[in-house]
Design a protein around this motif. Structure first.
Motif, PDB file in Angstrom:
ATOM      1  N   LEU A 149      45.550  97.877  -4.993  1.00 34.12           N
ATOM      2  CA  LEU A 149      46.683  97.519  -4.122  1.00 34.12           C
ATOM      3  C   LEU A 149      46.945  98.673  -3.166  1.00 34.12           C
ATOM      4  N   THR A 150      46.003  98.882  -2.271  1.00 35.79           N
ATOM      5  CA  THR A 150      46.034 100.066  -1.410  1.00 35.79           C
ATOM      6  C   THR A 150      46.678  99.820  -0.056  1.00 35.79           C
ATOM      7  N   THR A 151      46.991  98.571   0.261  1.00 37.30           N
ATOM      8  CA  THR A 151      47.612  98.274   1.555  1.00 37.30           C
ATOM      9  C   THR A 151      48.843  97.391   1.318  1.00 37.30           C
ATOM     10  N   GLU A 152      49.700  97.360   2.331  1.00 39.40           N
ATOM     11  CA  GLU A 152      50.887  96.522   2.233  1.00 39.40           C
ATOM     12  C   GLU A 152      50.506  95.045   2.137  1.00 39.40           C
ATOM     13  N   GLN A 153      49.424  94.668   2.831  1.00 43.76           N
ATOM     14  CA  GLN A 153      49.006  93.267   2.785  1.00 43.76           C
ATOM     15  C   GLN A 153      48.562  92.891   1.373  1.00 43.76           C
ATOM     16  N   ARG A 154      47.791  93.754   0.724  1.00 45.17           N
ATOM     17  CA  ARG A 154      47.369  93.466  -0.641  1.00 45.17           C
ATOM     18  C   ARG A 154      48.556  93.510  -1.600  1.00 45.17           C
ATOM     19  N   LEU A 155      49.493  94.397  -1.350  1.00 41.36           N
ATOM     20  CA  LEU A 155      50.668  94.480  -2.216  1.00 41.36           C
ATOM     21  C   LEU A 155      51.493  93.204  -2.123  1.00 41.36           C
ATOM     22  N   ALA A 156      51.598  92.650  -0.915  1.00 39.53           N
ATOM     23  CA  ALA A 156      52.365  91.418  -0.740  1.00 39.53           C
ATOM     24  C   ALA A 156      51.582  90.191  -1.214  1.00 39.53           C
ATOM     25  N   GLN A 157      50.239  90.268  -1.173  1.00 37.18           N
ATOM     26  CA  GLN A 157      49.404  89.130  -1.563  1.00 37.18           C
ATOM     27  C   GLN A 157      48.322  89.608  -2.539  1.00 37.18           C
ATOM     28  N   PRO A 158      48.693  89.855  -3.788  1.00 36.99           N
ATOM     29  CA  PRO A 158      47.701  90.397  -4.741  1.00 36.99           C
ATOM     30  C   PRO A 158      46.540  89.456  -5.017  1.00 36.99           C
ATOM     31  N   HIS A 159      46.671  88.175  -4.669  1.00 34.11           N
ATOM     32  CA  HIS A 159      45.551  87.253  -4.883  1.00 34.11           C
ATOM     33  C   HIS A 159      44.399  87.542  -3.930  1.00 34.11           C
ATOM     34  N   THR A 160      44.638  88.341  -2.870  1.00 30.81           N
ATOM     35  CA  THR A 160      43.563  88.686  -1.940  1.00 30.81           C
ATOM     36  C   THR A 160      42.727  89.874  -2.412  1.00 30.81           C
ATOM     37  N   VAL A 161      43.153  90.530  -3.471  1.00 25.08           N
ATOM     38  CA  VAL A 161      42.402  91.688  -3.974  1.00 25.08           C
ATOM     39  C   VAL A 161      41.086  91.212  -4.584  1.00 25.08           C
ATOM     40  N   PRO A 162      39.954  91.796  -4.214  1.00 20.36           N
ATOM     41  CA  PRO A 162      38.681  91.377  -4.823  1.00 20.36           C
ATOM     42  C   PRO A 162      38.636  91.732  -6.305  1.00 20.36           C
ATOM     43  N   VAL A 163      37.748  91.096  -7.031  1.00 17.25           N
ATOM     44  CA  VAL A 163      37.594  91.394  -8.453  1.00 17.25           C
ATOM     45  C   VAL A 163      37.139  92.844  -8.605  1.00 17.25           C
ATOM     46  N   PRO A 164      37.880  93.691  -9.318  1.00 19.51           N
ATOM     47  CA  PRO A 164      37.465  95.093  -9.471  1.00 19.51           C
ATOM     48  C   PRO A 164      36.108  95.195 -10.161  1.00 19.51           C
ATOM     49  N   VAL A 165      35.352  96.196  -9.772  1.00 21.68           N
ATOM     50  CA  VAL A 165      34.001  96.370 -10.329  1.00 21.68           C
ATOM     51  C   VAL A 165      34.029  96.530 -11.844  1.00 21.68           C
ATOM     52  N   PRO A 166      34.916  97.382 -12.424  1.00 24.55           N
ATOM     53  CA  PRO A 166      34.925  97.485 -13.898  1.00 24.55           C
ATOM     54  C   PRO A 166      35.221  96.157 -14.575  1.00 24.55           C
ATOM     55  N   VAL A 167      36.108  95.351 -14.009  1.00 24.72           N
ATOM     56  CA  VAL A 167      36.414  94.048 -14.588  1.00 24.72           C
ATOM     57  C   VAL A 167      35.191  93.149 -14.505  1.00 24.72           C
ATOM     58  N   ARG A 168      34.512  93.161 -13.360  1.00 22.40           N
ATOM     59  CA  ARG A 168      33.300  92.348 -13.203  1.00 22.40           C
ATOM     60  C   ARG A 168      32.257  92.725 -14.269  1.00 22.40           C
ATOM     61  N   GLU A 169      32.090  94.028 -14.492  1.00 25.43           N
ATOM     62  CA  GLU A 169      31.092  94.467 -15.458  1.00 25.43           C
ATOM     63  C   GLU A 169      31.455  94.027 -16.869  1.00 25.43           C
ATOM     64  N   VAL A 170      32.726  94.142 -17.221  1.00 23.74           N
ATOM     65  CA  VAL A 170      33.153  93.736 -18.558  1.00 23.74           C
ATOM     66  C   VAL A 170      32.969  92.236 -18.746  1.00 23.74           C
ATOM     67  N   VAL A 171      33.367  91.456 -17.752  1.00 21.19           N
ATOM     68  CA  VAL A 171      33.240  89.996 -17.859  1.00 21.19           C
ATOM     69  C   VAL A 171      31.776  89.596 -17.977  1.00 21.19           C
ATOM     70  N   LEU A 172      30.929  90.180 -17.138  1.00 16.86           N
ATOM     71  CA  LEU A 172      29.510  89.807 -17.174  1.00 16.86           C
ATOM     72  C   LEU A 172      28.863  90.239 -18.489  1.00 16.86           C
ATOM     73  N   ARG A 173      29.317  91.360 -19.055  1.00 21.19           N
ATOM     74  CA  ARG A 173      28.757  91.769 -20.351  1.00 21.19           C
ATOM     75  C   ARG A 173      29.146  90.778 -21.440  1.00 21.19           C
ATOM     76  N   ARG A 174      30.386  90.298 -21.399  1.00 22.96           N
ATOM     77  CA  ARG A 174      30.813  89.309 -22.398  1.00 22.96           C
ATOM     78  C   ARG A 174      30.049  88.000 -22.216  1.00 22.96           C
ATOM     79  N   ILE A 175      29.869  87.591 -20.972  1.00 21.58           N
ATOM     80  CA  ILE A 175      29.160  86.334 -20.718  1.00 21.58           C
ATOM     81  C   ILE A 175      27.682  86.485 -21.062  1.00 21.58           C
ATOM     82  N   GLY A 176      27.144  87.694 -20.899  1.00 21.47           N
ATOM     83  CA  GLY A 176      25.745  87.913 -21.216  1.00 21.47           C
ATOM     84  C   GLY A 176      25.422  87.737 -22.686  1.00 21.47           C
TER      85      GLY A 176
END
Length: 907
Positions: A552-579
């Motif tokens: 949440l590094t910008t005011e736009q992202r702070l006001a619209q958190p749904h626009t934040v991309p999936v964080p890399v650590p979260v992506r890695e954890v999810v893909l490891r579980r799915i793997g």
């Protein structure tokens, strides 16, 4: 200062701004002044000394003679008075930079026989220190050691050195400096007493050891140090402290220690049970101070309220979990009578380890910690090796049994060679159990087994064996495991359940706790809508939350958190579980992610070309892994546990494959949900996302989007309907068909925008509909004149259209209506257009001719009803009025309802 103390001071500063504080002074160290939120330059040493002297007596006048003696050591030069006046003038300019010339001073005032600082408009850290100290002692007197510790921490954090350092040796200030120093030492001792009261013995030892070395004759400090050492298991050192203070007092002062020290020595020698620490009952939520819990040197003192997160010992901000901590502390209290077992379960990242670490700082008893590694294969009983090594360090007075020593020395021959002899294992297990239970005889003992789902079979068997002995001892077993990975723990959990087990199932943080966590990590107040957006994507999972909050590094992202991309650590954890799943399950989950976070399993099975029974078996598997849950309200529906899981799968699916899957899901959904208006928007969404595949898909997208738009209009969701109409228009353009009819889509969009209260966008859409209908009419030999008339009536039939009917848009409307009038020959339709032109007049236009002509043509219609005859005559009469009179032509909505010029049906 630590973050909680910064927070407390920020709250105090906010409260001070409510009053009219013009300057803030910091005198607990070298003097500092803050004006308008900034440190100011206080000038030469004597000028600083003058201000320090005035601050030391804030609110009281300081005589000129006293000032001169303090600044020039009782020997002021002849120019001293002039210098003093110059210093005062300089300070006034610095402390009141916005004061008008010749206006009376407000902060540093002249008050015979000298000067004073007006206490009503200043703030001094000395006064805040005294207030926090007083509040801490009051909390201590009523038995609230936790709040007392918080207040003492905040008070001591204000000190930066010797108080009033610039004039500390001045005769008139020496008593105040001595008073503050004595008060500071008393607060230090009181803080250490509070540390002991809440069970932080090791921390208190470190604090008191340094304190006693600096002030060796303070008997209360020595008493506290001795008690802290005793509770930390260092009886010899505790007695050594008492005997050292006795010897020092006798040699240096020739006196005996006070009776309390002598009494404490006798109690330590007799190992009186009353010296042992017992945890106090948890403070009720309403009694917890509305402030972050203060942090000692590497030790967190207590659980915070939800609105005020506090950092844990490792600096991690800890939020919420009051109920779980209460259960753990109650179990800890119960171990004074009999042992307990507590299990903490939950999905990955939900905060099981953080909770147990937090509890370890509050337990007030030795904590032996063991954890199972995830990425390497540990030898048998590795989990217990960690526990036993920690026990050897914590209880050196207890001899280590031979079988335990063999295990710690790396003797795994029986297990490694596969020659596991039952009797030998049982003897080893018995030795370990007796070693731990003996250590818990003198005082309660906590054994934490983290990540139990990764433990080897031997470690699980030993845990089950130990659980049988827990009720007869003062042992608290706290184990954590992932709720989705319990297949290997069934027998162990059954054995633990027989030992009076307390189950704690951790869920995600709630919205309020999410807001507190985000505010603490971002160091700014986060709004409730932002917190709700964060919670929607993460379901309050602390790991997911922290990673999303970092982005949440910008005011736009702070006001619209749904626009934040999936964080890399979260992506890695999810893909490891799915793997870890079978490929067939991964394929179905990928289709489900394209279908959406909430999905109908029959639609997904058809799109994935999988039989429904096989798809349900896959749902059972991924449900056990905690990736999806079944919807209890809608039969056959499932949802991803976390939106981030669905987003990760969606993003890792190739773009072409995603588009093709959207089309397959759209086909299946259109067939399964035919005739269900509430599903129309979902069908349209998939077809719209597949519209770029080919013109046929785009045509389907336009049709379904228009159907969904009408359904949204019917349930009064006009903003949603406008979005769907726009999608229909976009898909129509992508279809590239020459026979495409945009007119009904434009009229539908314009009407939805009007009803949504947005005429500024709706009127240009109606104008475009009229223009396109005229162009279509010019291209055909028999144009449909009713279309431009119907669009014109719809454009000005709503009262809101006036808000957008001025300027360029108004001129464009008049022009297009005049063009339409040239194509319309039917008298009724012409009358309607003329009436619209009369209503669409621009400022300064004289439309009397149009009104007269509209009235005349209406009167010429055969069979005109009597009410319409009256209105037509009124329209002709208005033609004789002034151009800006109130009459604006025949009310178009009434005409449209009675003249047989019906709009073309929208399809």
């Amino acid at each position: 200062m630590p973050d909680p103390l910064r927070w407390a001071e920020a709250q105090a500063a906010k409260a001070r701004t409510v009053g009219r504080v013009l300057a803030e002074f910091r005198a607990l160290g070298p003097l500092e002044a803050v004006v308008a939120g900034r440190l100011v330059d206080l000038g030469a040493p004597k000028q600083r000394a003058l201000l320090a002297l005035l601050v030391s007596r804030a609110g009281q006048p300081v005589a000129v003679e006293v000032i001169l003696e303090a600044l020039w050591a009782e020997h002021p030069p002849p120019s001293a008075m002039a210098s003093l006046q110059a210093y005062v003038a300089n300070l006034r300019r610095v402390l009141e930079p916005d004061r008008a010339p010749r206006a009376p001073a407000t902060v540093l005032r002249t008050c015979p026989p000298g000067y004073l600082l007006d206490r009503r408009v200043i703030d001094v850290d000395v006064h805040r220190f005294s207030d926090h100290a007083t509040t801490g002692w009051q909390a201590w007197d009523r038995g609230d050691a936790q709040q007392a510790l918080n207040e003492f921490d905040v008070a001591l954090a204000l000190w930066r050195g010797q108080a009033y350092a610039e004039v500390a040796n001045a005769t008139c200030v020496v008593p105040e400096v001595a008073r503050l120093e004595e008060l500071r030492l008393s607060v230090v001792e009181a803080r250490c007493a509070a540390l002991l009261a809440v069970g932080a013995h090791e921390v208190a030892v470190a604090e008191l050891d340094a304190f006693v070395h600096a002030y060796p004759l303070r008997e209360y400090g020595c008493e506290l140090l001795s008690l802290a050492l005793y509770r930390a298991g260092r009886q010899a050192d505790a007695l050594g402290v008492l005997r050292a203070i006795q010897r020092r007092l006798a040699e240096e002062l020739g006196i005996d220690p006070r009776p309390a020290l002598q009494h404490l020595e006798r109690e330590i020698l007799n190992q009186v049970p009353a010296l042992e620490w017992r945890p106090a009952p948890p403070v009720p939520p309403q009694a917890v101070p509305d402030r972050p819990v203060a942090v000692g040197r590497g030790w967190t003192t207590g659980p915070p309220p939800p609105a005020a997160p506090s950092p844990a010992a490792d600096g991690e901000v800890f939020v919420g979990r009051e109920e779980a901590l209460r259960q753990l502390l109650e179990a800890m209290t119960g171990t004074t009578v009999r042992g307990r077992v507590v299990t903490v379960s939950g999905e990955p990242g939900v905060g099981k380890t953080s909770l147990l670490r937090r509890f370890a700082t509050l337990a007030g008893a030795p904590v032996l910690w063991g954890s199972c590694p995830e990425h390497v294969t540990a030898p048998p009983l590795w989990l217990w090796e960690q526990i036993l090594r920690a026990a050897g360090t914590c209880f050196p007075q207890h001899p280590v049994p031979g079988p335990v020593a063999e295990l710690l020395n790396g003797d795994h021959q029986q297990m490694v060679a596969g020659i596991e002899v039952a009797s030998a294992n049982l003897r080893r297990f018995e030795a370990i159990v007796h070693y731990l239970t003996d250590a818990s005889q003198a005082a309660p003992l906590v054994v934490v087994l983290d990540h139990l789902h990764r433990a080897d079979p031997s470690s699980l068997r030993l845990l089950a064996h130990l659980a049988e002995s827990v009720p007869e001892n003062r042992l608290l077993l706290a184990v954590s495991y992932r709720s989705g990975e319990t297949a290997t723990l069934a027998e162990t959990l059954a054995a633990l359940a027989r030992s009076e087990m307390t189950r704690i199932e951790l869920a995600g943080l709630n919205t309020q706790e999410t807001q507190s966590l985000a505010s603490a990590l971002l160091r700014r107040e986060v709004s409730r809508p932002t917190a709700e957006g964060l919670w929607d994507r993460t379901e309050g999972n602390p790991f997911f939350l922290r990673e999303v909050i970092k982005l949440l590094t910008t005011e736009q992202r702070l006001a619209q958190p749904h626009t934040v991309p999936v964080p890399v650590p979260v992506r890695e954890v999810v893909l490891r579980r799915i793997g870890c799943l079978a490929q067939s399950a991964v394929d179905v989950l990928s289709v489900a992610a394209v279908a959406g976070r909430h999905f109908d399993i029959e639609i997904v099975a058809e799109a994935a070309s999988v039989e429904i029974e096989a798809a349900l078996e896959i749902m059972d598997t991924v449900g056990a892994a905690g990736l999806v849950v079944e919807d209890q309200q809608r039969l056959g529906w499932f949802r991803f546990t976390h939106a981030l899981t669905a987003e990760t799968l969606y993003e890792t699916t190739g773009r072409l494959r995603r588009v093709r899957l959207h089309r397959r899901i759209g086909v299946a959904a259109a067939r399964a949900w035919a005739g269900l208006p509430d599903r129309a928007a979902e069908i349209a969404r998939h077809w719209f996302l597949a519209a770029e595949l080919d013109p046929a898909a785009a045509a389907h997208a336009a049709t379904h989007a228009a159907t969904a738009a009408r359904a949204a209009d019917a349930r009064l969701a006009f903003a949603e309907a406008a979005t769907l109409w726009r999608q229909a228009l976009t898909a129509t353009d992508l279809s590239q068909r020459e026979d495409t009819d945009r007119y009904p889509l434009l009229c539908g969009l314009g009407a939805s925008l009007y009803r949504a209260g947005n005429p500024h966008d709706g009127l240009p859409v109606f104008i475009q509909a009229i223009e396109e209908s005229l162009v279509a009419g010019e291209a055909h030999d028999a144009p449909d004149a009713s279309r431009p008339v119907a669009a014109a009536v719809a454009a000005i039939s709503e009262p809101l259209w006036r808000q957008a009917g001025d300027g360029e848009v108004g001129r464009r409307l008049v022009d297009v209506l005049e063009r339409a009038l040239a194509q319309v020959t039917d008298p009724g339709q012409r009358a309607l257009l003329l009436s619209c032109l009369g209503a669409a007049r621009l400022p300064g236009d004289d439309h009397r001719d149009r009104r007269r002509q509209a009235g005349t043509e209406l009167l010429a219609l055969p069979g005109l009803p009597p009410p319409m005859t009256v209105r037509a005559r009124q329209l002709r009469a208005q033609a004789g009025a002034a151009p800006d009179a109130a009459g604006e032509g025949l009310p178009v909505a009434l005409v449209a309802g009675e003249v047989a010029a019906k709009p073309a049906p929208t399809r």
